[in-house]
Design an enzyme around this catalytic site. Structure first.
Site, PDB file in Angstrom:
ATOM      1  N   GLY A  25      -0.041 -10.695  30.708  1.00 14.76           N
ATOM      2  CA  GLY A  25      -0.607  -9.493  31.286  1.00 14.76           C
ATOM      3  C   GLY A  25      -0.332  -8.234  30.490  1.00 14.76           C
ATOM      4  N   ASP A 137      13.617 -10.792  35.853  1.00 16.63           N
ATOM      5  CA  ASP A 137      12.591 -11.830  35.759  1.00 16.63           C
ATOM      6  C   ASP A 137      13.083 -13.010  34.931  1.00 16.63           C
ATOM      7  OD1 ASP A 137      10.104 -12.945  36.389  1.00 16.63           O
ATOM      8  OD2 ASP A 137       9.189 -12.190  34.547  1.00 16.63           O
TER       9      ASP A 137
END
Length: 307
Positions: A25, A137
């Site tokens: 992304g 993450d």
């Protein structure tokens, strides 16, 4: 590594691009060559994101975060230009597959290998936290298994602990299957949140699936919030440590500073870990000698997307 596409750049700054390592992304990651002939990973941000001033500021923080941690546990930052038309970041190339590639391609790791991996990743997280950063993450696709130890990659969403605008409540950042309960609730996610993600990553390494695996996202989230982790087939110290890391209450999780010694079976500041000291890494063998040999599939600073 995939070949460059016709519309891919041939050069980024002084770095020649040789092929594609990954995409997501935030942009594209290329394998490149420095003017001196060294292999590097080049992360180029998508133009539409680069047009947003807020994103440029975020990318500049990513660069500074990576510089602060250094290259022992994360890929070393070589160069960057956050102000370029398409901002870019260059890091040393770390050869080796991701943990996700190894487990999905060859099956779960043996318990001793998981403990060794846990010691290395915990040491890396401790270094990150010492820089007042939280990764937020950590997942199997963000762990490169290099010959001399694991590297934690992707600081695209790492955040300074004291940056209130980026750690305030109401902001959900991360990959759901490896999120902590407090992340899912959009509470403040501190270092203990990375400990929870570490437990989930190591459970994946040992079993081949997330400890909160479910058919759909809603059920995954519900299991993380309300149900115990599925650690079937695991026992001994590995089961004890993963259960502790995956406690729902952040205050009940172990300190990341103690975890490297605990995973290695050595005494910690809180006493013995409960098992005899074991020699997981012979001095005359590479750190991950029993694992797949490094390949050109390695990468670093990959965008924050599910593996």
């Amino acid at each position: 590594m995939d070949a460059l596409k016709p519309d891919d750049p041939q050069w980024v700054g002084p770095y020649r691009l040789d092929g594609r390592l990954g995409a997501g992304g935030m942009g594209q990651v290329f394998l490149g060559t420095s003017p001196g002939g060294r292999k590097v990973a080049v992360k180029v941000i998508r133009p539409e994101l680069a047009a947003t001033p807020q994103f440029r500021a975020r990318f500049a923080r990513e660069v500074e975060a990576a510089r602060r941690v250094g290259g022992f546990h994360t890929p070393q930052v070589v160069d960057a230009d956050p102000q370029a038309e398409s901002p870019w970041l260059v890091t040393a190339f770390v050869p080796g597959p991701t943990l996700h590639q190894v487990v999905t391609g060859r099956g779960p790791l043996e318990a001793d290998a998981v403990l060794r991996l846990g010691a290395g990743l915990a040491e890396g997280l401790a270094a990150i936290h010492k820089c007042d950063l939280v990764h937020r993450d950590l997942k199997p696709g963000n762990v490169i298994l290099a010959d001399d130890g694991p590297r934690i990659i992707d600081f695209g969403i790492a955040r300074a602990v004291d940056a209130s605008s980026l750690t305030e409540t109401g902001t959900v950042i991360g990959t759901y299957a490896y999120m902590s309960p407090e992340q899912i609730r959009a509470d403040r996610a501190g270092p203990a949140s990375d400990v929870f993600a570490l437990g989930s990553v190591l459970a994946f390494a040992a079993t081949g699936h997330s400890p909160f695996d479910a058919p759909d996202l809603v059920e995954v989230v519900q299991r993380i919030l309300d149900q115990p982790p599925v650690l079937d087939g695991l026992d001994g110290e590995l089961h004890v440590l993963l259960t502790a890391c995956l406690a729902k209450d952040p205050a009940e999780r172990p300190s990341v500073a103690d975890l490297p010694a605990r995973f290695a079976g050595r005494p910690t500041s809180g006493g013995r870990s409960g098992t005899a000291v074991r020699r997981l890494r012979p001095a005359d063998t590479p750190y991950f000698a029993a694992w797949p040999a490094p390949t050109s599939e390695g990468g670093l600073m990959l965008p924050a997307l599910p593996p």
